[in-house]
Design a protein around this motif. Structure first.
Motif, mmCIF file in Angstrom:
data_model
loop_
_atom_site.group_PDB
_atom_site.id
_atom_site.type_symbol
_atom_site.label_atom_id
_atom_site.label_comp_id
_atom_site.label_asym_id
_atom_site.label_seq_id
_atom_site.Cartn_x
_atom_site.Cartn_y
_atom_site.Cartn_z
ATOM 1 N N LEU A 169 -60.911 -108.189 15.163
ATOM 2 C CA LEU A 169 -60.085 -109.266 15.582
ATOM 3 C C LEU A 169 -60.109 -109.277 16.965
ATOM 4 N N CYS A 170 -60.091 -108.180 17.837
ATOM 5 C CA CYS A 170 -60.394 -108.464 19.176
ATOM 6 C C CYS A 170 -61.570 -109.079 19.536
ATOM 7 N N GLU A 171 -62.631 -108.798 18.882
ATOM 8 C CA GLU A 171 -64.043 -109.256 19.055
ATOM 9 C C GLU A 171 -64.075 -110.759 18.758
ATOM 10 N N ILE A 172 -63.282 -111.204 17.706
ATOM 11 C CA ILE A 172 -63.061 -112.696 17.395
ATOM 12 C C ILE A 172 -62.441 -113.398 18.401
ATOM 13 N N ARG A 173 -61.383 -112.762 18.984
ATOM 14 C CA ARG A 173 -60.635 -113.386 19.902
ATOM 15 C C ARG A 173 -61.178 -113.688 21.201
ATOM 16 N N LYS A 174 -62.254 -112.959 21.551
ATOM 17 C CA LYS A 174 -63.141 -113.187 22.770
ATOM 18 C C LYS A 174 -63.729 -114.513 22.843
ATOM 19 N N THR A 175 -63.952 -114.837 21.621
ATOM 20 C CA THR A 175 -64.934 -116.229 21.452
ATOM 21 C C THR A 175 -64.377 -117.168 20.635
ATOM 22 N N SER A 176 -63.406 -116.943 19.700
ATOM 23 C CA SER A 176 -63.004 -117.939 18.710
ATOM 24 C C SER A 176 -61.568 -118.019 18.524
ATOM 25 N N GLN A 177 -60.893 -119.095 18.171
ATOM 26 C CA GLN A 177 -59.520 -119.212 17.863
ATOM 27 C C GLN A 177 -59.282 -119.523 16.267
ATOM 28 N N VAL A 178 -60.246 -119.283 15.691
ATOM 29 C CA VAL A 178 -60.321 -119.206 14.049
ATOM 30 C C VAL A 178 -59.192 -118.544 13.433
ATOM 31 N N PRO A 179 -58.462 -119.235 12.508
ATOM 32 C CA PRO A 179 -57.144 -118.591 12.182
ATOM 33 C C PRO A 179 -57.497 -117.265 11.244
ATOM 34 N N VAL A 180 -56.818 -116.075 11.651
ATOM 35 C CA VAL A 180 -57.037 -114.918 10.858
ATOM 36 C C VAL A 180 -55.708 -114.329 10.360
ATOM 37 N N ILE A 181 -55.831 -114.165 9.054
ATOM 38 C CA ILE A 181 -54.982 -113.355 8.204
ATOM 39 C C ILE A 181 -55.273 -111.866 8.022
ATOM 40 N N LEU A 182 -54.551 -111.126 8.534
ATOM 41 C CA LEU A 182 -54.774 -109.573 8.345
ATOM 42 C C LEU A 182 -54.150 -109.079 6.930
ATOM 43 N N LEU A 183 -54.887 -108.118 6.399
ATOM 44 C CA LEU A 183 -54.410 -107.546 5.156
ATOM 45 C C LEU A 183 -54.350 -106.154 5.305
ATOM 46 N N THR A 184 -53.088 -105.707 5.048
ATOM 47 C CA THR A 184 -53.036 -104.289 5.179
ATOM 48 C C THR A 184 -51.905 -103.651 4.166
ATOM 49 N N SER A 185 -52.105 -102.296 3.711
ATOM 50 C CA SER A 185 -51.054 -101.735 2.906
ATOM 51 C C SER A 185 -49.788 -101.044 3.852
ATOM 52 N N ARG A 186 -49.921 -101.233 5.010
ATOM 53 C CA ARG A 186 -48.765 -100.737 5.941
ATOM 54 C C ARG A 186 -47.905 -101.963 6.206
ATOM 55 N N SER A 187 -46.626 -101.757 6.168
ATOM 56 C CA SER A 187 -45.638 -102.792 6.170
ATOM 57 C C SER A 187 -44.654 -102.625 7.331
ATOM 58 N N GLU A 188 -44.905 -101.588 8.099
ATOM 59 C CA GLU A 188 -44.134 -101.305 9.219
ATOM 60 C C GLU A 188 -44.009 -102.337 10.332
ATOM 61 N N ALA A 189 -42.870 -102.663 11.105
ATOM 62 C CA ALA A 189 -42.661 -103.952 11.653
ATOM 63 C C ALA A 189 -43.470 -103.767 12.790
ATOM 64 N N GLU A 190 -43.665 -102.613 13.567
ATOM 65 C CA GLU A 190 -44.594 -102.207 14.617
ATOM 66 C C GLU A 190 -45.702 -102.761 14.396
ATOM 67 N N ASP A 191 -46.642 -102.305 13.059
ATOM 68 C CA ASP A 191 -47.993 -102.774 13.144
ATOM 69 C C ASP A 191 -48.089 -104.271 12.841
ATOM 70 N N LYS A 192 -47.017 -104.895 12.324
ATOM 71 C CA LYS A 192 -47.079 -106.445 12.586
ATOM 72 C C LYS A 192 -46.833 -106.972 13.944
ATOM 73 N N ARG A 193 -46.163 -106.185 14.670
ATOM 74 C CA ARG A 193 -46.132 -106.946 15.954
ATOM 75 C C ARG A 193 -47.468 -106.763 16.756
ATOM 76 N N MET A 194 -47.932 -105.563 16.481
ATOM 77 C CA MET A 194 -49.338 -105.457 17.229
ATOM 78 C C MET A 194 -50.384 -106.336 16.868
ATOM 79 N N ALA A 195 -50.441 -106.514 15.482
ATOM 80 C CA ALA A 195 -51.284 -107.267 14.996
ATOM 81 C C ALA A 195 -51.030 -108.882 15.767
ATOM 82 N N PHE A 196 -49.951 -109.456 15.692
ATOM 83 C CA PHE A 196 -49.526 -110.711 16.320
ATOM 84 C C PHE A 196 -50.161 -110.801 17.762
ATOM 85 N N ARG A 197 -49.753 -109.571 18.307
ATOM 86 C CA ARG A 197 -50.050 -109.263 19.968
ATOM 87 C C ARG A 197 -51.410 -109.516 20.111
#
Length: 234
Positions: A66-94
């Motif tokens: 995701l970090c590499e993608i955001r260097k060159t593109s704003q394509v929508p990215v939906i992350l998939l994970t087995s972790r549901s902690e709020a901090e993980d979600k916060r990091m993903a959006f950040r």
């Protein structure tokens, strides 16, 4: 048809997501990848409209990708994970994720979230088009940018005087409409057109010399005998 990249190191999950998205005869073209590095390669070689990507993967995980993608593109990215902690979600959006889905998936939720992101793309494209349309007037190869007060013909800039610009803008905005010399003078100079026909004729001649390929045989600013001038629709 939208191109959707699904990236997960588990082939069964990729297959399941593909089934979910293609249900109800959705017109999606699914492109598959099985780690972050492959995802970047697929993005580089294809026009991708949306990415569904797992976080935990070998070689390159979803966060790094995701970090590499955001260097060159704003394509929508939906992350998939087995972790549901709020901090993980916060990091993903950040880091630039557009959405976050927790495993195990609900197929209706996955389809709905994908549809939402694609609809958002369409809305943004529509808004951009409206902004463009409100700031520009065009006819064939002639493009007038009202915000910058510039004119291009076949992509090449043309230097016009303010009066020439105003005449061209009037005719282009009303392509196909015939204006008399008096009407042109009244709208451009905003004063009584009495005896001003020659002034308009001179400006029309100069304008043709700048925007027409063959000014003596104009393609766009056309004389309508006995009436005046019009912009021929391109």
């Amino acid at each position: 048809m939208y191109n959707i990249l699904i990236c997960d190191d588990e082939e069964d999950i990729v297959r399941a997501l593909k089934i979910y998205l293609l249900a109800d005869n959705k017109e999606y073209n699914i492109i598959e990848a099985f780690n972050g590095r492959q995802a970047l390669e697929k993005l580089a070689g294809n026009k991708i409209d949306l990415v569904l990507m797992d976080v935990m993967m070998p070689e390159m995980d979803g966060v790094e990708a995701l970090c590499e993608i955001r260097k060159t593109s704003q394509v929508p990215v939906i992350l998939l994970t087995s972790r549901s902690e709020a901090e993980d979600k916060r990091m993903a959006f950040r880091l630039g994720a557009d959405d976050y889905i927790t495993k195990p998936f609900n197929k209706i939720e996955v389809a709905a979230r994908v549809e939402y992101q694609l609809a958002r793309i369409e809305r943004q494209a529509g808004e951009a088009a409206r902004v463009y349309d409100s700031n520009t007037v065009s006819n064939g190869p002639i493009v007038i940018d009202n915000s910058k007060k510039t004119v291009t013909v076949d992509g090449k800039p043309v230097n016009l005087t303010p009066t020439e610009y105003a005449i061209l803008k009037l005719l282009t905005e009303n392509a196909g409409t015939v204006f008399s010399l008096k009407e042109i003078y009244r709208q451009v100079w905003e004063s009584d057109p009495l005896g001003a026909e020659n002034t308009v004729l001179v400006h029309i001649r100069h304008l043709r010399e700048k925007i027409e390929k063959y000014p003596a045989r104009p393609r766009y600013i056309i004389s309508v005998f006995g009436y005046g001038y019009k912009m021929e629709k391109g």
